[in-house]
Scaffold this motif. Structure first.
Motif, short mmCIF file in Angstrom:
data_model
loop_
_atom_site.label_atom_id
_atom_site.label_comp_id
_atom_site.label_asym_id
_atom_site.label_seq_id
_atom_site.Cartn_x
_atom_site.Cartn_y
_atom_site.Cartn_z
N LYS A 54 0.83 -1.21 0.00
CA LYS A 54 0.00 0.00 0.00
C LYS A 54 0.86 1.26 0.00
O LYS A 54 0.52 2.26 -0.63
CB LYS A 54 -0.93 0.01 1.22
CG LYS A 54 -2.13 -0.92 1.12
CD LYS A 54 -2.99 -0.78 2.36
CE LYS A 54 -4.25 -1.63 2.29
NZ LYS A 54 -5.09 -1.49 3.50
N ALA A 55 1.97 1.20 0.73
CA ALA A 55 2.85 2.37 0.83
C ALA A 55 3.68 2.55 -0.43
O ALA A 55 4.21 3.64 -0.68
CB ALA A 55 3.77 2.22 2.04
N GLY A 56 3.81 1.49 -1.21
CA GLY A 56 4.58 1.57 -2.46
C GLY A 56 6.06 1.76 -2.24
O GLY A 56 6.73 2.46 -3.03
N ILE A 57 6.59 1.16 -1.16
CA ILE A 57 8.02 1.31 -0.90
C ILE A 57 8.76 0.00 -1.19
O ILE A 57 8.16 -1.08 -1.22
CB ILE A 57 8.30 1.75 0.55
CG1 ILE A 57 7.95 0.62 1.54
CG2 ILE A 57 7.57 3.02 0.90
CD1 ILE A 57 8.50 0.86 2.93
N ASP A 58 10.05 0.09 -1.39
CA ASP A 58 10.92 -1.07 -1.53
C ASP A 58 11.27 -1.55 -0.13
O ASP A 58 11.73 -0.75 0.71
CB ASP A 58 12.18 -0.65 -2.29
CG ASP A 58 13.11 -1.83 -2.60
OD1 ASP A 58 13.05 -2.85 -1.89
OD2 ASP A 58 13.90 -1.70 -3.55
N PRO A 59 11.07 -2.84 0.20
CA PRO A 59 11.42 -3.33 1.54
C PRO A 59 12.87 -3.06 1.93
O PRO A 59 13.19 -2.99 3.12
CB PRO A 59 11.15 -4.84 1.43
CG PRO A 59 10.16 -4.99 0.34
CD PRO A 59 10.47 -3.88 -0.63
N LEU A 60 13.75 -2.88 0.94
CA LEU A 60 15.15 -2.58 1.23
C LEU A 60 15.32 -1.19 1.83
O LEU A 60 16.39 -0.88 2.37
CB LEU A 60 15.99 -2.72 -0.04
CG LEU A 60 16.06 -4.14 -0.64
CD1 LEU A 60 16.86 -4.13 -1.93
CD2 LEU A 60 16.66 -5.13 0.36
N GLU A 61 14.27 -0.35 1.75
CA GLU A 61 14.32 0.98 2.37
C GLU A 61 14.15 0.91 3.88
O GLU A 61 14.45 1.86 4.59
CB GLU A 61 13.22 1.87 1.80
CG GLU A 61 13.33 2.23 0.34
CD GLU A 61 12.14 3.06 -0.11
OE1 GLU A 61 11.69 3.93 0.67
OE2 GLU A 61 11.65 2.83 -1.23
N ILE A 62 13.61 -0.19 4.37
CA ILE A 62 13.29 -0.31 5.80
C ILE A 62 14.58 -0.47 6.61
O ILE A 62 15.42 -1.33 6.31
CB ILE A 62 12.35 -1.51 6.05
CG1 ILE A 62 11.02 -1.30 5.30
CG2 ILE A 62 12.09 -1.69 7.55
CD1 ILE A 62 10.12 -2.52 5.29
N ASP A 63 14.74 0.37 7.62
CA ASP A 63 15.94 0.36 8.45
C ASP A 63 15.78 -0.45 9.73
O ASP A 63 16.78 -0.92 10.30
CB ASP A 63 16.32 1.80 8.83
CG ASP A 63 16.53 2.67 7.60
OD1 ASP A 63 17.40 2.34 6.78
OD2 ASP A 63 15.79 3.67 7.47
N LEU A 64 14.55 -0.57 10.19
CA LEU A 64 14.30 -1.23 11.47
C LEU A 64 12.95 -1.94 11.43
O LEU A 64 11.98 -1.40 10.92
CB LEU A 64 14.30 -0.19 12.61
CG LEU A 64 13.91 -0.66 14.01
CD1 LEU A 64 14.91 -1.67 14.55
CD2 LEU A 64 13.79 0.55 14.96
N VAL A 65 12.92 -3.16 11.97
CA VAL A 65 11.67 -3.91 12.11
C VAL A 65 11.45 -4.19 13.59
O VAL A 65 12.32 -4.75 14.26
CB VAL A 65 11.73 -5.25 11.33
CG1 VAL A 65 10.47 -6.08 11.62
CG2 VAL A 65 11.88 -5.00 9.83
N ILE A 66 10.30 -3.75 14.10
CA ILE A 66 9.94 -4.03 15.49
C ILE A 66 8.74 -4.97 15.49
O ILE A 66 7.67 -4.62 14.97
CB ILE A 66 9.60 -2.75 16.27
CG1 ILE A 66 10.77 -1.76 16.22
CG2 ILE A 66 9.27 -3.09 17.73
CD1 ILE A 66 10.49 -0.44 16.93
N TYR A 67 8.92 -6.15 16.05
CA TYR A 67 7.81 -7.11 16.17
C TYR A 67 6.96 -6.70 17.36
O TYR A 67 7.43 -6.65 18.50
CB TYR A 67 8.36 -8.53 16.37
CG TYR A 67 7.28 -9.55 16.64
CD1 TYR A 67 6.52 -10.08 15.61
CD2 TYR A 67 7.04 -9.99 17.95
CE1 TYR A 67 5.54 -11.03 15.86
CE2 TYR A 67 6.06 -10.93 18.21
CZ TYR A 67 5.31 -11.45 17.16
OH TYR A 67 4.34 -12.38 17.42
N ILE A 68 5.70 -6.35 17.09
CA ILE A 68 4.80 -5.88 18.15
C ILE A 68 3.71 -6.91 18.43
O ILE A 68 2.70 -6.60 19.06
CB ILE A 68 4.18 -4.52 17.80
CG1 ILE A 68 3.46 -4.56 16.45
CG2 ILE A 68 5.25 -3.42 17.81
CD1 ILE A 68 2.63 -3.32 16.15
N GLY A 69 3.92 -8.15 17.95
CA GLY A 69 2.94 -9.20 18.18
C GLY A 69 3.11 -9.85 19.55
O GLY A 69 3.94 -9.44 20.36
N GLU A 70 2.35 -10.89 19.78
CA GLU A 70 2.36 -11.55 21.08
C GLU A 70 3.56 -12.48 21.27
O GLU A 70 4.15 -12.97 20.30
CB GLU A 70 1.06 -12.34 21.29
CG GLU A 70 0.03 -11.58 22.11
CD GLU A 70 0.54 -11.15 23.48
OE1 GLU A 70 1.36 -11.86 24.08
OE2 GLU A 70 0.09 -10.09 23.96
#
Length: 327
Positions: A54-70
């Protein structure tokens, strides 16, 4: 969302309580329950892929992933965020897991913003995860009746530094450890290892140790702290209480939902009651925000407040100024 649901009639039958109590007091018409492939991290991966698309971004642009699940996920003693990072193709990022029960999304938003402000190397953050704590509910246990709304699903949010739209403003969080051992899965930890006897006695399910005492203590604090974090987050963001345009609220009993709206001077149209979803933990706020966007309830230039409450006990709120800056 899982494609499978349990209805209010089915819950009423399992619990041996009248249907009108489930629908009118508990506020549940139906809620999603996980299918065979609806695992906790997996649902977060699906939601993350959708958000990235939806955001139309390349996943390689992501600098940080925070898992907010259980914490209840595919495997114990497992960092789900690293799996999620890999599956969405965020190979340039690093990842970690965060846990504050149903307050994790709000905690994640605050943490992500603070890290982005402090570290010039973090420009894009993905927060995602899943929830299926309904697996721990025994509908015959009256002590856990207030948790009969627990459902299943996944959610994701992308934050990007320097955007001029949908700006994340300030957050407020309160925790109160006096409730920290009131609700728990008794067996499976170091205090009570999981044994055949524990399984037979149902100690692998959620339980409330002192329901009467917890209710009395919580009633004195819960709504007060719920309203306090909303008002504090709004004030920190430079707005007044009257400026709240939309409230993305967790699912709780109908009377409590209405009480919060009344105390803040909000109408029913300024929030969405999640009676067709139940409580999907920390993802209620994401779901509410997405539903509100689809229904045209988010006005440009107005503020939306995301608010949570989680076992522990933790209350949190974050403010978003919707639309483009200055509009």
């Amino acid at each position: 969302m899982p494609e499978t649901y349990i209805t209010s009639a089915e819950i009423a039958k399992k619990a041996g309580i009248p249907l009108h109590i489930v629908e009118n007091k508990m506020g549940i018409k139906k809620k999603p329950v996980p299918g065979a492939e609806d695992h906790t991290c997996e649902m977060g991966i699906r939601a993350a892929r959708e958000a990235i698309g939806k955001a139309g971004i390349d996943p390689l642009e992501i600098d940080l992933v925070i898992y907010i699940g259980e914490e209840y996920k595919e495997y114990p003693l497992w960092t789900a965020g690293i799996k999620l990072q890999h599956e969405v193709g965020a190979y340039n990022a690093y990842a970690f897991d965060m846990a504050l029960r149903c307050g994790t999304a709000i905690m994640g938003l605050k943490t992500a913003k603070d890290m982005m402000s402090a570290d010039p190397g973090i420009s894009t953050v993905l927060l995602a995860g899943g929830y299926r704590n309904g697996d721990f509910i025994n509908y015959e246990n009256e002590r856990t009746r207030f948790m009969f709304n627990l459902g299943a699903g996944g959610g994701a949010i992308l934050l990007k530094k320097g955007l001029s739209s949908n700006r994340l403003l300030e957050s407020a969080i309160i925790t109160d450890g006096s409730f920290s051992e009131d609700v728990a899965v008794v067996a499976g930890g170091t205090k009570n290892p999981l044994t055949a006897e524990a399984l037979e006695n149902g100690l692998y399910q959620l339980d409330v140790m002192d329901p009467a005492g917890m209710k009395q203590r919580l009633e004195q604090k819960s709504m007060e702290n719920f309203l306090k974090v909303i008002r504090k987050a709004v004030a920190k963001s430079g707005y007044a209480e009257d400026d709240i345009h939309y409230l993305a609220m967790l699912h709780m009993k109908r009377s409590a939902h209405d009480f919060v709206l009344q105390e803040l001077g909000l109408g029913q149209e300024q929030s969405i009651y999640l009676e067709d979803f139940g409580h999907i933990g920390q993802f209620d706020q994401i779901l509410s925000l997405e539903l509100a966007e689809k229904e045209g309830r988010l006005a440009p230039g107005k503020i939306a407040v995301l608010v949570s409450a989680g076992i522990g006990y933790a209350w949190g709120a974050s403010v978003i100024r919707w639309g483009e800056d200055g509009k």
